[in-house]
Design a protein around this motif. Structure first.
Motif, PDB file in Angstrom:
ATOM      1  N   GLN A  62       8.542  -9.818  -1.615  1.00 57.47           N
ATOM      2  CA  GLN A  62       9.264  -8.956  -2.549  1.00 57.47           C
ATOM      3  C   GLN A  62       9.088  -7.474  -2.247  1.00 57.47           C
ATOM      4  OE1 GLN A  62       7.623 -10.259  -6.300  1.00 57.47           O
ATOM      5  NE2 GLN A  62       9.239 -11.789  -6.598  1.00 57.47           N
ATOM      6  N   SER A  63       7.955  -7.098  -1.672  1.00 63.85           N
ATOM      7  CA  SER A  63       7.666  -5.690  -1.416  1.00 63.85           C
ATOM      8  C   SER A  63       7.835  -5.366   0.067  1.00 63.85           C
ATOM      9  CB  SER A  63       6.232  -5.359  -1.851  1.00 63.85           C
ATOM     10  OG  SER A  63       5.288  -5.920  -0.957  1.00 63.85           O
ATOM     11  N   LYS A  64       7.510  -4.126   0.417  1.00 66.16           N
ATOM     12  CA  LYS A  64       7.588  -3.693   1.811  1.00 66.16           C
ATOM     13  C   LYS A  64       6.196  -3.511   2.403  1.00 66.16           C
ATOM     14  CE  LYS A  64      11.963  -1.367   0.838  1.00 66.16           C
ATOM     15  NZ  LYS A  64      12.853  -2.297   1.545  1.00 66.16           N
ATOM     16  N   PHE A  65       5.204  -4.185   1.806  1.00 73.17           N
ATOM     17  CA  PHE A  65       3.834  -4.122   2.294  1.00 73.17           C
ATOM     18  C   PHE A  65       3.484  -5.412   3.025  1.00 73.17           C
ATOM     19  CE2 PHE A  65       3.325  -1.343  -1.592  1.00 73.17           C
ATOM     20  CZ  PHE A  65       3.263  -0.153  -0.882  1.00 73.17           C
ATOM     21  N   THR A  66       2.567  -5.299   3.978  1.00 75.72           N
ATOM     22  CA  THR A  66       2.076  -6.476   4.684  1.00 75.72           C
ATOM     23  C   THR A  66       1.006  -7.161   3.831  1.00 75.72           C
ATOM     24  OG1 THR A  66       0.277  -5.303   5.810  1.00 75.72           O
ATOM     25  CG2 THR A  66       2.449  -5.306   6.884  1.00 75.72           C
ATOM     26  N   LYS A  67       0.626  -8.375   4.234  1.00 71.57           N
ATOM     27  CA  LYS A  67      -0.409  -9.094   3.502  1.00 71.57           C
ATOM     28  C   LYS A  67      -1.716  -8.318   3.516  1.00 71.57           C
ATOM     29  CE  LYS A  67      -2.792 -13.552   3.230  1.00 71.57           C
ATOM     30  NZ  LYS A  67      -2.920 -14.910   3.812  1.00 71.57           N
ATOM     31  N   LYS A  68      -2.074  -7.743   4.665  1.00 73.85           N
ATOM     32  CA  LYS A  68      -3.307  -6.960   4.766  1.00 73.85           C
ATOM     33  C   LYS A  68      -3.269  -5.748   3.850  1.00 73.85           C
ATOM     34  CE  LYS A  68      -7.243  -5.553   6.492  1.00 73.85           C
ATOM     35  NZ  LYS A  68      -8.496  -6.264   6.177  1.00 73.85           N
ATOM     36  N   GLU A  69      -2.147  -5.060   3.806  1.00 73.36           N
ATOM     37  CA  GLU A  69      -2.010  -3.897   2.933  1.00 73.36           C
ATOM     38  C   GLU A  69      -2.129  -4.308   1.467  1.00 73.36           C
ATOM     39  OE1 GLU A  69       0.891  -1.092   5.704  1.00 73.36           O
ATOM     40  OE2 GLU A  69       1.761  -2.570   4.340  1.00 73.36           O
ATOM     41  N   LEU A  70      -1.549  -5.449   1.124  1.00 73.46           N
ATOM     42  CA  LEU A  70      -1.635  -5.929  -0.255  1.00 73.46           C
ATOM     43  C   LEU A  70      -3.071  -6.288  -0.624  1.00 73.46           C
ATOM     44  CD1 LEU A  70       1.575  -8.143  -0.379  1.00 73.46           C
ATOM     45  CD2 LEU A  70       1.162  -6.030  -1.672  1.00 73.46           C
ATOM     46  N   GLN A  71      -3.804  -6.843   0.308  1.00 76.28           N
ATOM     47  CA  GLN A  71      -5.209  -7.160   0.055  1.00 76.28           C
ATOM     48  C   GLN A  71      -5.998  -5.887  -0.247  1.00 76.28           C
ATOM     49  OE1 GLN A  71      -6.169  -9.205   3.679  1.00 76.28           O
ATOM     50  NE2 GLN A  71      -5.703 -11.226   2.863  1.00 76.28           N
ATOM     51  N   ILE A  72      -5.755  -4.857   0.555  1.00 74.58           N
ATOM     52  CA  ILE A  72      -6.459  -3.589   0.359  1.00 74.58           C
ATOM     53  C   ILE A  72      -6.058  -2.946  -0.959  1.00 74.58           C
ATOM     54  CG2 ILE A  72      -6.777  -1.259   1.306  1.00 74.58           C
ATOM     55  CD1 ILE A  72      -6.271  -2.522   4.098  1.00 74.58           C
ATOM     56  N   LEU A  73      -4.770  -2.974  -1.261  1.00 73.58           N
ATOM     57  CA  LEU A  73      -4.289  -2.434  -2.520  1.00 73.58           C
ATOM     58  C   LEU A  73      -4.937  -3.142  -3.701  1.00 73.58           C
ATOM     59  CD1 LEU A  73      -0.472  -1.995  -1.780  1.00 73.58           C
ATOM     60  CD2 LEU A  73      -2.052  -0.183  -2.432  1.00 73.58           C
ATOM     61  N   TYR A  74      -5.033  -4.466  -3.595  1.00 81.29           N
ATOM     62  CA  TYR A  74      -5.592  -5.213  -4.716  1.00 81.29           C
ATOM     63  C   TYR A  74      -7.076  -4.939  -4.902  1.00 81.29           C
ATOM     64  CZ  TYR A  74      -6.813  -8.898  -7.935  1.00 81.29           C
ATOM     65  OH  TYR A  74      -7.286  -9.568  -9.017  1.00 81.29           O
ATOM     66  N   ARG A  75      -7.805  -4.790  -3.806  1.00 80.88           N
ATOM     67  CA  ARG A  75      -9.229  -4.496  -3.928  1.00 80.88           C
ATOM     68  C   ARG A  75      -9.429  -3.175  -4.678  1.00 80.88           C
ATOM     69  NH1 ARG A  75     -12.996  -3.944   1.301  1.00 80.88           N
ATOM     70  NH2 ARG A  75     -11.483  -2.299   1.736  1.00 80.88           N
ATOM     71  N   GLY A 131       6.419  -0.639  -7.625  1.00 82.56           N
ATOM     72  CA  GLY A 131       6.731   0.779  -7.766  1.00 82.56           C
ATOM     73  C   GLY A 131       6.365   1.564  -6.523  1.00 82.56           C
ATOM     74  N   LEU A 132       5.154   1.322  -6.002  1.00 85.97           N
ATOM     75  CA  LEU A 132       4.721   2.011  -4.784  1.00 85.97           C
ATOM     76  C   LEU A 132       5.586   1.627  -3.592  1.00 85.97           C
ATOM     77  CD1 LEU A 132       0.816   1.933  -4.883  1.00 85.97           C
ATOM     78  CD2 LEU A 132       2.341   3.832  -5.403  1.00 85.97           C
ATOM     79  N   SER A 133       5.982   0.365  -3.529  1.00 79.62           N
ATOM     80  CA  SER A 133       6.807  -0.106  -2.423  1.00 79.62           C
ATOM     81  C   SER A 133       8.101   0.692  -2.348  1.00 79.62           C
ATOM     82  CB  SER A 133       7.111  -1.596  -2.590  1.00 79.62           C
ATOM     83  OG  SER A 133       7.967  -2.059  -1.574  1.00 79.62           O
ATOM     84  N   ILE A 134       8.697   0.949  -3.507  1.00 75.56           N
ATOM     85  CA  ILE A 134       9.930   1.727  -3.542  1.00 75.56           C
ATOM     86  C   ILE A 134       9.670   3.185  -3.198  1.00 75.56           C
ATOM     87  CG2 ILE A 134      11.740   2.616  -5.058  1.00 75.56           C
ATOM     88  CD1 ILE A 134      11.568  -0.074  -6.573  1.00 75.56           C
ATOM     89  N   LEU A 135       8.663   3.780  -3.838  1.00 76.02           N
ATOM     90  CA  LEU A 135       8.396   5.207  -3.660  1.00 76.02           C
ATOM     91  C   LEU A 135       7.958   5.555  -2.242  1.00 76.02           C
ATOM     92  CD1 LEU A 135       6.608   6.004  -7.029  1.00 76.02           C
ATOM     93  CD2 LEU A 135       8.809   6.885  -6.277  1.00 76.02           C
ATOM     94  N   LEU A 136       7.198   4.662  -1.609  1.00 78.95           N
ATOM     95  CA  LEU A 136       6.652   4.960  -0.294  1.00 78.95           C
ATOM     96  C   LEU A 136       7.434   4.354   0.865  1.00 78.95           C
ATOM     97  CD1 LEU A 136       2.842   4.540  -1.032  1.00 78.95           C
ATOM     98  CD2 LEU A 136       4.225   6.617  -1.118  1.00 78.95           C
ATOM     99  N   ARG A 137       8.066   3.202   0.623  1.00 79.32           N
ATOM    100  CA  ARG A 137       8.720   2.500   1.721  1.00 79.32           C
ATOM    101  C   ARG A 137      10.203   2.201   1.448  1.00 79.32           C
ATOM    102  NH1 ARG A 137       4.401  -0.591   4.279  1.00 79.32           N
ATOM    103  NH2 ARG A 137       2.830   0.986   4.809  1.00 79.32           N
ATOM    104  N   GLY A 138      10.672   2.525   0.282  1.00 77.07           N
ATOM    105  CA  GLY A 138      12.035   2.158  -0.066  1.00 77.07           C
ATOM    106  C   GLY A 138      13.082   2.993   0.638  1.00 77.07           C
ATOM    107  N   THR A 139      14.312   2.531   0.587  1.00 80.04           N
ATOM    108  CA  THR A 139      15.431   3.303   1.105  1.00 80.04           C
ATOM    109  C   THR A 139      15.679   4.486   0.172  1.00 80.04           C
ATOM    110  OG1 THR A 139      17.079   2.065  -0.162  1.00 80.04           O
ATOM    111  CG2 THR A 139      16.472   1.194   2.012  1.00 80.04           C
ATOM    112  N   VAL A 140      16.476   5.427   0.639  1.00 79.86           N
ATOM    113  CA  VAL A 140      16.830   6.571  -0.201  1.00 79.86           C
ATOM    114  C   VAL A 140      17.477   6.085  -1.495  1.00 79.86           C
ATOM    115  CG1 VAL A 140      18.382   8.558  -0.389  1.00 79.86           C
ATOM    116  CG2 VAL A 140      17.041   8.213   1.691  1.00 79.86           C
TER     117      VAL A 140
END
Length: 234
Positions: A62-75, A131-140
């Motif tokens: 659903q997001s534009k983050f990788t599994k590793k990035e999601l793990q770090i975000l969750y920690r 929210g972060l996925s859109i703000l940091l990685r989303g299209t214009v």
């Protein structure tokens, strides 16, 4: 430090830049700017929280983050928010720390409502990630849709002059006059908001639709540059 002139042509740029910068404040609070390489997958499986995130695979899809990035975000999210959710008071505390020279209460309230997409009074890990996925990685288009949702305070699908004035005043209050001495004493004045609003309100019906908002923002070079400032933070 930004040195933006508070003129009608720059109001939208100030708002958009602050919206994106706000996501970085959350990342910094959660210790996510400086990443560790340690594996946290087991920690996620063992974590005891009242609100458990959805499966990583689903969030990754659903997001534009990788599994590793999601793990770090969750920690980071779990360490700072053991309950698994963030309430509005926590948002206000976060921004009061980052903007001690101003009053960030109102802006934090508006930003919280933008992250709280299901309007249940709390921001879950999933809300935070999307929210972060859109703000940091989303299209214009996605970023501007998110920004429109922030400006649309009552969520009726339109931005009024009063809503625009409320958002701009909240930004000004949060920044504080000491940090931005270039701002005029009466900023954001109703006259400046009126000028900006009339520029966006293409059909002059007294409200700005999402199409009008996006079209106006896409024609502003400063806004388009701000959309790309933080794309590769993570």
């Amino acid at each position: 430090m930004l040195t933006l002139e508070w003129e009608s042509e720059g109001l939208q740029t100030v708002g958009i830049v602050v919206i994106i910068c706000a996501s970085l404040k959350l990342l910094h609070l959660l210790g996510l700017i400086d990443f560790s390489e340690d594996s946290v997958e087991d920690e996620m499986e063992m974590a005891t929280v009242r609100h458990r995130p959805e499966a990583l695979e689903l969030l990754e899809a659903q997001s534009k983050f990788t599994k590793k990035e999601l793990q770090i975000l969750y920690r980071g999210f779990k360490n700072e928010c053991p309950s698994g959710v963030v309430n509005e008071e926590t948002f206000k505390e976060i921004y009061s720390q980052f903007f001690p020279q101003g009053d960030s209460t109102t802006y934090a309230h508006f930003l919280f409502n933008a992250f709280d997409t299901d309007h249940n009074g709390s921001v879950s890990f999933e809300d935070f990630v999307m929210g972060l996925s859109i703000l940091l990685r989303g299209t214009v288009q996605e970023k501007l849709n998110w920004a429109f949702n922030l400006y649309d305070i009552n969520k009726d699908g339109y931005i009024t002059k009063e809503e625009m004035l409320d958002i701009m005043k909240a930004i000004y209050d949060m920044m504080g006059k000491c940090t931005y001495p270039v701002l005029k004493e009466d900023a954001p004045s109703r006259q400046h908001v009126e000028t900006f609003f009339q520029k966006m309100d293409k059909n002059k019906d007294g409200v700005v639709t999402i199409d009008e908002f996006i079209e106006s923002c896409q024609k502003d070079e400063n806004i388009m540059r701000s959309m790309q400032l933080f794309e590769n933070v993570i």
